[in-house]
Design a protein around this motif. Structure first.
Motif, PDB file in Angstrom:
ATOM      1  N   PRO A  62       0.818  -1.226   0.000  1.00 55.75           N
ATOM      2  CA  PRO A  62       0.000   0.000   0.000  1.00 55.75           C
ATOM      3  C   PRO A  62       0.847   1.269   0.000  1.00 55.75           C
ATOM      4  N   ARG A  63       1.984   1.238   0.708  1.00 59.44           N
ATOM      5  CA  ARG A  63       2.858   2.418   0.755  1.00 59.44           C
ATOM      6  C   ARG A  63       3.493   2.660  -0.615  1.00 59.44           C
ATOM      7  N   VAL A  64       3.955   1.580  -1.251  1.00 62.70           N
ATOM      8  CA  VAL A  64       4.525   1.713  -2.592  1.00 62.70           C
ATOM      9  C   VAL A  64       3.459   2.219  -3.562  1.00 62.70           C
ATOM     10  N   GLY A  65       2.226   1.740  -3.385  1.00 66.17           N
ATOM     11  CA  GLY A  65       1.133   2.202  -4.246  1.00 66.17           C
ATOM     12  C   GLY A  65       0.874   3.685  -4.097  1.00 66.17           C
ATOM     13  N   VAL A  66       0.934   4.190  -2.877  1.00 64.98           N
ATOM     14  CA  VAL A  66       0.738   5.636  -2.643  1.00 64.98           C
ATOM     15  C   VAL A  66       1.839   6.432  -3.331  1.00 64.98           C
ATOM     16  N   VAL A  67       3.087   5.968  -3.169  1.00 65.70           N
ATOM     17  CA  VAL A  67       4.212   6.663  -3.808  1.00 65.70           C
ATOM     18  C   VAL A  67       4.073   6.612  -5.331  1.00 65.70           C
ATOM     19  N   PHE A  68       3.653   5.483  -5.852  1.00 60.23           N
ATOM     20  CA  PHE A  68       3.477   5.330  -7.299  1.00 60.23           C
ATOM     21  C   PHE A  68       2.410   6.300  -7.821  1.00 60.23           C
ATOM     22  N   CYS A  69       1.281   6.371  -7.128  1.00 55.41           N
ATOM     23  CA  CYS A  69       0.209   7.292  -7.550  1.00 55.41           C
ATOM     24  C   CYS A  69       0.665   8.743  -7.442  1.00 55.41           C
ATOM     25  N   TRP A  70       1.407   9.065  -6.408  1.00 59.89           N
ATOM     26  CA  TRP A  70       1.935  10.425  -6.256  1.00 59.89           C
ATOM     27  C   TRP A  70       2.886  10.754  -7.407  1.00 59.89           C
ATOM     28  N   SER A  71       3.699   9.773  -7.787  1.00 60.87           N
ATOM     29  CA  SER A  71       4.638   9.986  -8.887  1.00 60.87           C
ATOM     30  C   SER A  71       3.886  10.221 -10.210  1.00 60.87           C
ATOM     31  N   ILE A  72       2.787   9.495 -10.412  1.00 58.40           N
ATOM     32  CA  ILE A  72       1.980   9.716 -11.614  1.00 58.40           C
ATOM     33  C   ILE A  72       1.437  11.140 -11.632  1.00 58.40           C
ATOM     34  N   LEU A  73       0.974  11.612 -10.475  1.00 60.44           N
ATOM     35  CA  LEU A  73       0.442  12.977 -10.392  1.00 60.44           C
ATOM     36  C   LEU A  73       1.519  14.010 -10.713  1.00 60.44           C
ATOM     37  N   ILE A  74       2.700  13.870 -10.125  1.00 59.03           N
ATOM     38  CA  ILE A  74       3.789  14.830 -10.355  1.00 59.03           C
ATOM     39  C   ILE A  74       4.224  14.790 -11.819  1.00 59.03           C
ATOM     40  N   THR A  75       4.330  13.594 -12.392  1.00 58.16           N
ATOM     41  CA  THR A  75       4.742  13.462 -13.797  1.00 58.16           C
ATOM     42  C   THR A  75       3.698  14.072 -14.735  1.00 58.16           C
ATOM     43  N   THR A  76       2.437  13.849 -14.419  1.00 56.28           N
ATOM     44  CA  THR A  76       1.354  14.418 -15.249  1.00 56.28           C
ATOM     45  C   THR A  76       1.398  15.944 -15.215  1.00 56.28           C
ATOM     46  N   ILE A  77       1.584  16.517 -14.049  1.00 55.51           N
ATOM     47  CA  ILE A  77       1.675  17.980 -13.921  1.00 55.51           C
ATOM     48  C   ILE A  77       2.874  18.509 -14.708  1.00 55.51           C
ATOM     49  N   ALA A  78       3.997  17.778 -14.619  1.00 52.94           N
ATOM     50  CA  ALA A  78       5.214  18.233 -15.298  1.00 52.94           C
ATOM     51  C   ALA A  78       5.030  18.267 -16.813  1.00 52.94           C
ATOM     52  N   TYR A  79       4.224  17.348 -17.369  1.00 52.25           N
ATOM     53  CA  TYR A  79       4.046  17.292 -18.818  1.00 52.25           C
ATOM     54  C   TYR A  79       2.888  18.149 -19.307  1.00 52.25           C
ATOM     55  N   LEU A  80       1.830  18.244 -18.527  1.00 55.14           N
ATOM     56  CA  LEU A  80       0.669  19.017 -18.964  1.00 55.14           C
ATOM     57  C   LEU A  80       0.749  20.487 -18.561  1.00 55.14           C
ATOM     58  N   PHE A  81       1.367  20.731 -17.414  1.00 50.88           N
ATOM     59  CA  PHE A  81       1.474  22.107 -16.917  1.00 50.88           C
ATOM     60  C   PHE A  81       2.921  22.366 -16.500  1.00 50.88           C
ATOM     61  N   PRO A  82       3.825  22.401 -17.455  1.00 51.12           N
ATOM     62  CA  PRO A  82       5.251  22.537 -17.110  1.00 51.12           C
ATOM     63  C   PRO A  82       5.564  23.810 -16.333  1.00 51.12           C
ATOM     64  N   GLU A  83       4.735  24.850 -16.532  1.00 49.36           N
ATOM     65  CA  GLU A  83       5.007  26.094 -15.804  1.00 49.36           C
ATOM     66  C   GLU A  83       4.733  25.942 -14.298  1.00 49.36           C
ATOM     67  N   HIS A  84       3.936  24.934 -13.933  1.00 47.97           N
ATOM     68  CA  HIS A  84       3.639  24.703 -12.508  1.00 47.97           C
ATOM     69  C   HIS A  84       4.485  23.581 -11.911  1.00 47.97           C
ATOM     70  N   ALA A  85       5.279  22.937 -12.725  1.00 45.27           N
ATOM     71  CA  ALA A  85       6.080  21.813 -12.238  1.00 45.27           C
ATOM     72  C   ALA A  85       7.268  22.309 -11.428  1.00 45.27           C
ATOM     73  N   TYR A  86       7.587  21.594 -10.392  1.00 49.76           N
ATOM     74  CA  TYR A  86       8.739  21.942  -9.552  1.00 49.76           C
ATOM     75  C   TYR A  86       9.819  20.893  -9.779  1.00 49.76           C
TER      76      TYR A  86
END
Length: 319
Positions: free
Chosen positions: A26-50
């Motif tokens: 479950p912990r790995v799953g949370v990290v995986f989902c968080w990584s998907i969110l960060i990656t999606t933001i970085a590609y769709l909204f690069p100006e908001h990516a950190y």
């Protein structure tokens, strides 16, 4: 404790039962989902990516791996010391029983007659008390009730209720063993030169009990464990920010692999920190105490039907 034949290399790779995967997925799953969110933001909204550089992750990752290694070594030292203590308990109980069988008698001199029924009963009672002590110690270490096991060994015993009411039941049983040794000496069934031999075995049993209680009552410092958990969590949650520019769409997969490594190491330390409980990889105290019980009863000449059944693995698990 997991007991299994050596599997193939591929079988070990995909093993789940008895590994940390059951605990950390479950912990790995949370990290995986968080990584998907960060990656999606970085590609769709690069100006908001950190974005972070990998330099701090490299330094912190190395330090964290060493830190986790030290913590797991400390946890394994506790596990291995617990196993050594119970190994000593096995040997002491066997030796104690053999001494009771040969030294407690109603005759003296080189020519020893067959022991009377009273002596045989006294020997068996002392051996039963030894069995009660190890069962009571197991229950004390696992925070369970020893009443059923002790009543099975000493049915109708008038003093058992008093012993069970004490805070430290194994110590109360040991006190009864000591009194039995002294009673055998006073009745002339035990030579005064042999009394210290039996008391030495009892003292060794109490020393083993004290060592086990020390392990149980002194866990790895709480602040140490909290720091480890927090550092692993922060590292895994921040890692996608340092990888999405270089790894791209594979960021969630890479982060999940790194998270499995660090979270797995963290979970291993937690699982073996208290070796006397009933987790999959903890010590099989029930199997050890049952083995001791069978051994000492066989040494006392008890028939097979009076012996407890051997504890065998169920789904490769010994408890």
């Amino acid at each position: 404790m997991i007991v299994t034949e050596k599997e193939s290399w591929l079988g070990m790779i995909f093993a789940v039962h008895g590994t940390t995967m059951e605990l950390i997925w479950p912990r790995v799953g949370v990290v995986f989902c968080w990584s998907i969110l960060i990656t999606t933001i970085a590609y769709l909204f690069p100006e908001h990516a950190y974005t972070l550089t990998m330099a701090p992750f490299t330094v912190v990752g190395l330090a964290l791996a060493i830190f986790l290694g030290f913590r797991n070594n400390a946890a394994y030292d506790r596990y291995w010391e617990g196993r050594k203590l119970w190994g000593r308990m096995v040997n002491v109980c066997r030796t104690f029983t053999m001494q009771i069988n040969t030294l407690v008698d109603d005759s003296t001199g080189e020519s020893r007659s067959e022991a009377s029924e009273d002596v045989q009963n006294q020997r068996l009672h002392m051996v039963r008390l030894i069995i009660c002590h190890i069962h009571a110690l197991r229950h004390r270490l696992r925070d369970t009730d020893a009443a059923a096991d002790l009543e099975e060994q000493l049915p109708g015993d008038k003093l058992l209720k008093r012993d069970l009411a004490q805070d430290n039941v194994p110590a109360a049983i040991a006190d009864r063993i000591s009194r039995q040794i002294n009673a055998a000496w006073r009745s002339g069934r035990l030579d005064k030169y042999h009394v210290p031999l039996l008391h030495n075995c009892l003292t060794e049993m109490m020393g083993i009990q004290g060592g086990c209680e020390r392990i149980k009552s002194t866990p790895i410092p709480f602040t140490y464990s909290v720091l480890t958990h927090r550092t692993v969590f922060i590292y895994c949650m921040a890692l996608p920010c340092g990888l999405h520019d270089t790894v791209g769409l594979m960021t969630p997969v890479v982060v999940a692999l790194v998270a499995y490594f660090f979270l797995g190491l963290d979970a291993v330390g937690d699982e073996i920190e208290q070796p006397f409980m009933t987790d999959d990889n903890d010590l099989p105290l029930l199997q050890l105490t049952t083995m001791i019980e069978r051994n000492v009863l066989q040494l006392s000449g008890r028939p097979e039907e009076e012996l407890p059944e051997q504890i065998t693995p169920v789904d490769h698990l010994l408890i």
